[in-house]
Write an enzyme that holds these catalytic residues in place. Structure first.
Site, PDB file in Angstrom:
ATOM      1  N   GLY A 232       5.071   4.157  -9.018  1.00 18.12           N
ATOM      2  CA  GLY A 232       6.216   2.253  -9.146  1.00 18.12           C
ATOM      3  C   GLY A 232       4.512   1.907  -8.799  1.00 18.12           C
ATOM      4  CG  HIS A 233       3.085   0.658  -5.253  1.00 23.76           C
ATOM      5  ND1 HIS A 233       3.106   1.408  -4.402  1.00 23.76           N
ATOM      6  CD2 HIS A 233       3.437   0.008  -4.897  1.00 23.76           C
ATOM      7  CE1 HIS A 233       4.050   1.010  -3.593  1.00 23.76           C
ATOM      8  NE2 HIS A 233       4.519  -0.361  -3.908  1.00 23.76           N
TER       9      HIS A 233
ATOM     10  CE  LYS B 253      12.829   1.412  -3.690  1.00 25.52           C
ATOM     11  NZ  LYS B 253      12.177   0.433  -2.079  1.00 25.52           N
ATOM     12  CG  ASP B 254      11.392  -3.314  -3.520  1.00 24.56           C
ATOM     13  OD1 ASP B 254      12.261  -3.360  -2.378  1.00 24.56           O
ATOM     14  OD2 ASP B 254      10.957  -3.090  -4.121  1.00 24.56           O
TER      15      ASP B 254
ATOM     16  N   GLY C 270       0.656  -1.651   0.282  1.00 28.64           N
ATOM     17  CA  GLY C 270      -0.109   0.151  -0.015  1.00 28.64           C
ATOM     18  C   GLY C 270      -0.037   1.511  -0.309  1.00 28.64           C
TER      19      GLY C 270
ATOM     20  CB  SER D  71      10.179   4.635  -1.733  1.00 24.10           C
ATOM     21  OG  SER D  71      10.367   3.832  -0.392  1.00 24.10           O
ATOM     22  CB  SER D  72       5.897   3.074   0.577  1.00 21.71           C
ATOM     23  OG  SER D  72       5.144   3.249  -0.096  1.00 21.71           O
TER      24      SER D  72
ATOM     25  CG  HIS E 239       5.005   4.910  -5.375  1.00 21.82           C
ATOM     26  ND1 HIS E 239       5.828   4.185  -5.737  1.00 21.82           N
ATOM     27  CD2 HIS E 239       5.659   4.461  -4.078  1.00 21.82           C
ATOM     28  CE1 HIS E 239       6.325   3.173  -6.016  1.00 21.82           C
ATOM     29  NE2 HIS E 239       6.551   3.182  -4.101  1.00 21.82           N
TER      30      HIS E 239
HETATM   31  P1  AMP Z   1       5.905  -2.464  -1.651  1.00 21.28           P
HETATM   32  O1  AMP Z   1       4.659  -2.092  -1.837  1.00 21.28           O
HETATM   33  O2  AMP Z   1       7.567  -1.651  -1.509  1.00 21.28           O
HETATM   34  O3  AMP Z   1       6.305  -3.940  -1.693  1.00 21.28           O
HETATM   35  O4  AMP Z   1       5.843  -2.398  -3.259  1.00 21.28           O
HETATM   36  C1  AMP Z   1       5.260  -3.481  -3.613  1.00 21.28           C
HETATM   37  C2  AMP Z   1       5.728  -3.513  -5.585  1.00 21.28           C
HETATM   38  O5  AMP Z   1       5.617  -2.301  -6.225  1.00 21.28           O
HETATM   39  C3  AMP Z   1       7.323  -4.414  -4.441  1.00 21.28           C
HETATM   40  O6  AMP Z   1       7.622  -5.519  -6.268  1.00 21.28           O
HETATM   41  C4  AMP Z   1       7.577  -3.558  -5.916  1.00 21.28           C
HETATM   42  O7  AMP Z   1       9.696  -3.455  -6.263  1.00 21.28           O
HETATM   43  C5  AMP Z   1       7.947  -2.552  -7.190  1.00 21.28           C
HETATM   44  N1  AMP Z   1       8.252  -1.350  -6.646  1.00 21.28           N
HETATM   45  C6  AMP Z   1       8.059  -0.106  -5.358  1.00 21.28           C
HETATM   46  N2  AMP Z   1       9.078   1.290  -5.594  1.00 21.28           N
HETATM   47  C7  AMP Z   1       8.726   0.498  -7.220  1.00 21.28           C
HETATM   48  C8  AMP Z   1       8.982   1.971  -7.805  1.00 21.28           C
HETATM   49  N3  AMP Z   1       9.792   2.588  -7.871  1.00 21.28           N
HETATM   50  N4  AMP Z   1       9.621   1.131  -9.134  1.00 21.28           N
HETATM   51  C9  AMP Z   1       8.633   0.225  -9.909  1.00 21.28           C
HETATM   52  N5  AMP Z   1       8.438  -0.956  -9.285  1.00 21.28           N
HETATM   53  C10 AMP Z   1       8.608  -0.699  -7.436  1.00 21.28           C
END
Ligand code: AMP
Length: 298
Positions: free
Chosen positions: A38-39, A150-151, A33, A186-187, A36
């Site tokens: 990226g998600h 990114k991860d 959640g 990034s969150s 942004h």
């Molecule tokens: P998170 O909510 O941070 O766990 O991320 C959820 C998914 O979104 C994971 O697969 C992350 O690698 C991806 N993600 C996070 N930040 C980015 C970004 N800036 N660009 C692309 N994918 C992202």
């Protein structure tokens, strides 16, 4: 309120049955959640490939004591409003008790790709990630699951699990969406003050410095790491700045082939990471994907 079908419990997941019967594949985008751009890029790709299901769950088992589980930003209404225009089939946002009925249950033990980098700095983190990802894959049963490059280590640790445990899903890794100055979205960027936010670009600067050195012919991993570390001097502390081989994350003798450039640093209360995947060969240096799927770079 939005029109996205919000699934809160395991019982609600029966509402996915009509989608499973449809011709288009179910495509899972797991998130924590605080969405942004990226998600949203991952969700848009999911929509191109089939019916996207987005999970929103801040997973307690991947946070160690003293990490930011409690502080992690949560705003489900805002997330749903962002997802609504994207044609998301359903959002699965369970409570912690729904996913973990008891403490001390079975956890998935990560394979060798979890050694070092974030796996070294955050003991238990990838066991928590794999456990929640495997549970989500079992509950939602998507044909495709999409993750962000990114991860990068997370992608490779998950790919290892899917291969070694014969999980019937196809994985895609998509490129990192960045702010105009290069900072990976990034969150956790929300933890930064304006001054910290300005300094945070040092992570992407570090990756760019290593890439520039590679393009100039540098092939010594230690010198590439030093170039990254120099750029990271702007951070409050550096966790790692490393060159690794993809997909096994071994430390290469020479920086050739498919490589991961990986950095992690602290700025103010934020622990930030960034990654770049490059193919280095006689033809030069080009950005590439982590996983072999032909769709991955699309
Ligand atoms: P998170 O909510 O941070 O766990 O991320 C959820 C998914 O979104 C994971 O697969 C992350 O690698 C991806 N993600 C996070 N930040 C980015 C970004 N800036 N660009 C692309 N994918 C992202």
């Amino acid at each position: 309120m939005t029109d996205v079908d919000l699934l809160r419990t395991r019982a609600d997941l029966t509402r996915l049955e009509p989608l499973r019967a449809a011709a288009a594949p179910l495509v899972l985008v797991p998130t924590m959640g605080a969405l942004h751009a990226g998600h949203l890029a991952l969700v848009r790709r999911a929509r191109e490939l089939g019916d996207p299901v987005v999970s929103i769950f801040v997973n307690p088992t991947q946070f160690a004591a003293g990490e930011d589980f409690a502080a992690y930003p949560r705003d489900l209404e805002r997330d749903l409003a962002l997802l609504e225009p994207l044609g998301v089939a359903a959002v699965f946002a369970p409570a912690v008790d729904e996913m973990y009925a008891r403490d001390g249950g079975v956890m998935v033990q990560p394979g060798p790709a979890a050694q070092g980098l974030c796996g070294g700095r955050r003991p238990g983190h990838f066991a928590g990630v794999l456990t929640i990802v495997l549970k989500l894959l079992h509950l939602i049963r998507p044909e495709i699951a999409i993750f962000g490059r990114k991860d990068a280590q997370q992608c490779l640790v998950i790919a290892e699990m899917v291969r070694d445990l014969d999980v019937p899903v196809r994985l895609l890794d998509l490129p990192t969406v960045r702010e105009p100055d290069g900072l990976a979205m990034s969150s956790r960027n929300a933890y930064l003050s304006p001054a910290g936010r300005r300094r945070a670009r040092c992570l992407s600067d570090a990756l760019a410095a290593a890439r520039t050195a590679l393009e100039a012919g540098e092939r010594a991993p230690a010198r590439l790491a030093a170039a990254m570390a120099a750029a990271l001097a702007a951070a409050d502390s550096v966790e790692y700045a490393e060159v690794r081989r993809v997909p096994d994350l071994a430390v290469p003798a020479r920086a050739e082939g498919r490589l991961l450039l990986a950095v992690a640093a602290r700025i103010e209360p934020a622990r930030l990471i960034d990654n770049l995947v490059v193919q280095v060969d006689a033809g030069g240096v080009r950005e590439t994907s982590l996983l072999d799927d032909r769709e991955a770079t699309a």
